[in-house]
Design a protein around this motif. Sequence first.
Motif, PDB file in Angstrom:
ATOM      1  N   HIS A 109      46.703  44.680  34.550  1.00 20.20           N
ATOM      2  CA  HIS A 109      47.548  44.324  33.408  1.00 20.20           C
ATOM      3  C   HIS A 109      46.626  43.796  32.318  1.00 20.20           C
ATOM      4  O   HIS A 109      45.820  42.899  32.552  1.00 20.20           O
ATOM      5  CB  HIS A 109      48.561  43.252  33.832  1.00 20.20           C
ATOM      6  N   ALA A 110      46.739  44.376  31.131  1.00 20.03           N
ATOM      7  CA  ALA A 110      45.931  43.931  29.998  1.00 20.03           C
ATOM      8  C   ALA A 110      46.827  43.815  28.772  1.00 20.03           C
ATOM      9  O   ALA A 110      47.891  44.437  28.693  1.00 20.03           O
ATOM     10  CB  ALA A 110      44.795  44.907  29.741  1.00 20.03           C
ATOM     11  N   ASN A 111      46.376  43.015  27.822  1.00 26.24           N
ATOM     12  CA  ASN A 111      47.116  42.888  26.567  1.00 26.24           C
ATOM     13  C   ASN A 111      46.152  42.713  25.404  1.00 26.24           C
ATOM     14  O   ASN A 111      44.938  42.600  25.589  1.00 26.24           O
ATOM     15  CB  ASN A 111      48.138  41.743  26.636  1.00 26.24           C
ATOM     16  N   ASN A 112      46.726  42.703  24.207  1.00 27.75           N
ATOM     17  CA  ASN A 112      45.918  42.466  23.015  1.00 27.75           C
ATOM     18  C   ASN A 112      45.500  41.005  22.978  1.00 27.75           C
ATOM     19  O   ASN A 112      46.253  40.118  23.377  1.00 27.75           O
ATOM     20  CB  ASN A 112      46.711  42.810  21.754  1.00 27.75           C
ATOM     21  N   HIS A 113      44.289  40.787  22.500  1.00 30.74           N
ATOM     22  CA  HIS A 113      43.749  39.427  22.403  1.00 30.74           C
ATOM     23  C   HIS A 113      43.221  39.263  20.984  1.00 30.74           C
ATOM     24  O   HIS A 113      42.147  39.789  20.646  1.00 30.74           O
ATOM     25  CB  HIS A 113      42.633  39.231  23.430  1.00 30.74           C
ATOM     26  N   ASP A 114      43.988  38.587  20.157  1.00 28.72           N
ATOM     27  CA  ASP A 114      43.617  38.423  18.753  1.00 28.72           C
ATOM     28  C   ASP A 114      43.502  36.950  18.415  1.00 28.72           C
ATOM     29  O   ASP A 114      44.413  36.163  18.709  1.00 28.72           O
ATOM     30  CB  ASP A 114      44.656  39.097  17.857  1.00 28.72           C
ATOM     31  N   LEU A 115      42.373  36.598  17.838  1.00 30.02           N
ATOM     32  CA  LEU A 115      42.072  35.220  17.468  1.00 30.02           C
ATOM     33  C   LEU A 115      41.639  35.161  16.008  1.00 30.02           C
ATOM     34  O   LEU A 115      41.288  36.188  15.419  1.00 30.02           O
ATOM     35  CB  LEU A 115      40.939  34.680  18.349  1.00 30.02           C
ATOM     36  N   LEU A 116      41.607  33.978  15.461  1.00 25.87           N
ATOM     37  CA  LEU A 116      41.144  33.813  14.087  1.00 25.87           C
ATOM     38  C   LEU A 116      39.633  33.684  13.990  1.00 25.87           C
ATOM     39  O   LEU A 116      39.086  33.664  12.892  1.00 25.87           O
ATOM     40  CB  LEU A 116      41.812  32.581  13.459  1.00 25.87           C
ATOM     41  N   TYR A 117      38.953  33.617  15.131  1.00 24.52           N
ATOM     42  CA  TYR A 117      37.504  33.409  15.110  1.00 24.52           C
ATOM     43  C   TYR A 117      36.732  34.484  15.876  1.00 24.52           C
ATOM     44  O   TYR A 117      35.550  34.309  16.186  1.00 24.52           O
ATOM     45  CB  TYR A 117      37.158  32.023  15.666  1.00 24.52           C
ATOM     46  N   ALA A 118      37.389  35.608  16.186  1.00 29.77           N
ATOM     47  CA  ALA A 118      36.710  36.672  16.928  1.00 29.77           C
ATOM     48  C   ALA A 118      37.385  38.004  16.627  1.00 29.77           C
ATOM     49  O   ALA A 118      38.565  38.037  16.264  1.00 29.77           O
ATOM     50  CB  ALA A 118      36.767  36.385  18.426  1.00 29.77           C
ATOM     51  N   PRO A 119      36.660  39.105  16.795  1.00 25.00           N
ATOM     52  CA  PRO A 119      37.277  40.408  16.575  1.00 25.00           C
ATOM     53  C   PRO A 119      38.303  40.739  17.664  1.00 25.00           C
ATOM     54  O   PRO A 119      38.330  40.116  18.727  1.00 25.00           O
ATOM     55  CB  PRO A 119      36.099  41.387  16.636  1.00 25.00           C
ATOM     56  N   HIS A 120      39.115  41.740  17.394  1.00 28.21           N
ATOM     57  CA  HIS A 120      40.165  42.179  18.322  1.00 28.21           C
ATOM     58  C   HIS A 120      39.566  42.618  19.657  1.00 28.21           C
ATOM     59  O   HIS A 120      38.611  43.387  19.699  1.00 28.21           O
ATOM     60  CB  HIS A 120      40.941  43.332  17.689  1.00 28.21           C
ATOM     61  N   LEU A 121      40.145  42.107  20.732  1.00 30.59           N
ATOM     62  CA  LEU A 121      39.743  42.460  22.094  1.00 30.59           C
ATOM     63  C   LEU A 121      40.971  42.847  22.892  1.00 30.59           C
ATOM     64  O   LEU A 121      42.101  42.570  22.501  1.00 30.59           O
ATOM     65  CB  LEU A 121      39.090  41.257  22.793  1.00 30.59           C
ATOM     66  N   LYS A 122      40.740  43.441  24.033  1.00 32.70           N
ATOM     67  CA  LYS A 122      41.769  43.594  25.050  1.00 32.70           C
ATOM     68  C   LYS A 122      41.475  42.533  26.106  1.00 32.70           C
ATOM     69  O   LYS A 122      40.315  42.227  26.391  1.00 32.70           O
ATOM     70  CB  LYS A 122      41.756  44.995  25.681  1.00 32.70           C
ATOM     71  N   ASN A 123      42.519  41.969  26.684  1.00 34.51           N
ATOM     72  CA  ASN A 123      42.400  40.860  27.621  1.00 34.51           C
ATOM     73  C   ASN A 123      43.008  41.273  28.958  1.00 34.51           C
ATOM     74  O   ASN A 123      44.190  41.619  29.010  1.00 34.51           O
ATOM     75  CB  ASN A 123      43.140  39.645  27.055  1.00 34.51           C
ATOM     76  N   ILE A 124      42.227  41.249  29.995  1.00 35.62           N
ATOM     77  CA  ILE A 124      42.752  41.561  31.320  1.00 35.62           C
ATOM     78  C   ILE A 124      43.442  40.322  31.864  1.00 35.62           C
ATOM     79  O   ILE A 124      42.822  39.284  32.067  1.00 35.62           O
ATOM     80  CB  ILE A 124      41.641  42.056  32.264  1.00 35.62           C
ATOM     81  N   MET A 125      44.731  40.462  32.077  1.00 38.17           N
ATOM     82  CA  MET A 125      45.550  39.354  32.560  1.00 38.17           C
ATOM     83  C   MET A 125      45.576  39.287  34.076  1.00 38.17           C
ATOM     84  O   MET A 125      45.766  38.218  34.643  1.00 38.17           O
ATOM     85  CB  MET A 125      46.977  39.497  32.028  1.00 38.17           C
ATOM     86  N   GLY A 126      45.403  40.423  34.708  1.00 42.28           N
ATOM     87  CA  GLY A 126      45.406  40.458  36.169  1.00 42.28           C
ATOM     88  C   GLY A 126      44.929  41.802  36.667  1.00 42.28           C
ATOM     89  O   GLY A 126      45.193  42.830  36.050  1.00 42.28           O
ATOM     90  N   ILE A 127      44.206  41.768  37.772  1.00 38.56           N
ATOM     91  CA  ILE A 127      43.784  42.985  38.453  1.00 38.56           C
ATOM     92  C   ILE A 127      43.785  42.670  39.944  1.00 38.56           C
ATOM     93  O   ILE A 127      43.313  41.607  40.356  1.00 38.56           O
ATOM     94  CB  ILE A 127      42.396  43.488  37.978  1.00 38.56           C
ATOM     95  N   ASP A 142      56.753  46.440  25.735  1.00 37.50           N
ATOM     96  CA  ASP A 142      55.934  45.766  24.719  1.00 37.50           C
ATOM     97  C   ASP A 142      54.625  46.521  24.530  1.00 37.50           C
ATOM     98  O   ASP A 142      53.794  46.577  25.437  1.00 37.50           O
ATOM     99  CB  ASP A 142      55.679  44.326  25.172  1.00 37.50           C
ATOM    100  N   ASN A 143      54.415  47.083  23.356  1.00 39.70           N
ATOM    101  CA  ASN A 143      53.203  47.868  23.085  1.00 39.70           C
ATOM    102  C   ASN A 143      51.927  47.040  23.073  1.00 39.70           C
ATOM    103  O   ASN A 143      50.839  47.593  23.006  1.00 39.70           O
ATOM    104  CB  ASN A 143      53.343  48.627  21.763  1.00 39.70           C
ATOM    105  N   ASN A 144      52.049  45.724  23.106  1.00 35.62           N
ATOM    106  CA  ASN A 144      50.870  44.860  23.165  1.00 35.62           C
ATOM    107  C   ASN A 144      50.316  44.752  24.581  1.00 35.62           C
ATOM    108  O   ASN A 144      49.276  44.135  24.784  1.00 35.62           O
ATOM    109  CB  ASN A 144      51.211  43.463  22.642  1.00 35.62           C
ATOM    110  N   HIS A 145      51.015  45.309  25.544  1.00 36.00           N
ATOM    111  CA  HIS A 145      50.614  45.240  26.949  1.00 36.00           C
ATOM    112  C   HIS A 145      50.439  46.639  27.516  1.00 36.00           C
ATOM    113  O   HIS A 145      51.165  47.563  27.141  1.00 36.00           O
ATOM    114  CB  HIS A 145      51.676  44.504  27.781  1.00 36.00           C
TER     115      HIS A 145
END
Length: 144
Positions: A62-80, A43-46
């Motif tokens: 582990h990080a993934n894309n974090h896209d919301l309707l109320y904020a700009p595009h971020l990367k989201n760290i799911m675990g370290i 999955d290219n989103n991860h």
Amino acid sequence: MKIIIRECELQDYVDIVLLNKNEMGYNYPAEDTKGQLERLLRDNNHKLYVAKVADKIVGYIHANNHDLLYAPHLKNIMGIAVSADFRGKGIGKMLLNEVENWARDTGAWGVRLVSGATRTGAHAFYLACGYTLKKEQNNFNKIF
């Protein structure tokens, strides 16, 4: 000590299971971890990176894309996780840097992460790496 940071591979799941259990307290079955990792690697989103010392995986992120309707595009760290035996050697920062580079390379606005309230050592680490505490919140689940 030579530390190699590289993209995660499927065979890394065995060491990731141990890191999840020993460092984060998650006792998730090895075969389930392997299945999840196999899916995420396609999955290219991860993005998943590991830290390797000699022949042993001593950390991962582990990080993934974090896209919301109320904020700009971020990367989201799911675990370290970094093995307790290898903390304080810059491995966590190196792993964070990989995700931050992925964020910059893809035009993300920044990187976010959520950390459990009791992980105060991790909080100090994130602050030392330039992250700021944005808000405290509760986490709700509904399991089926």
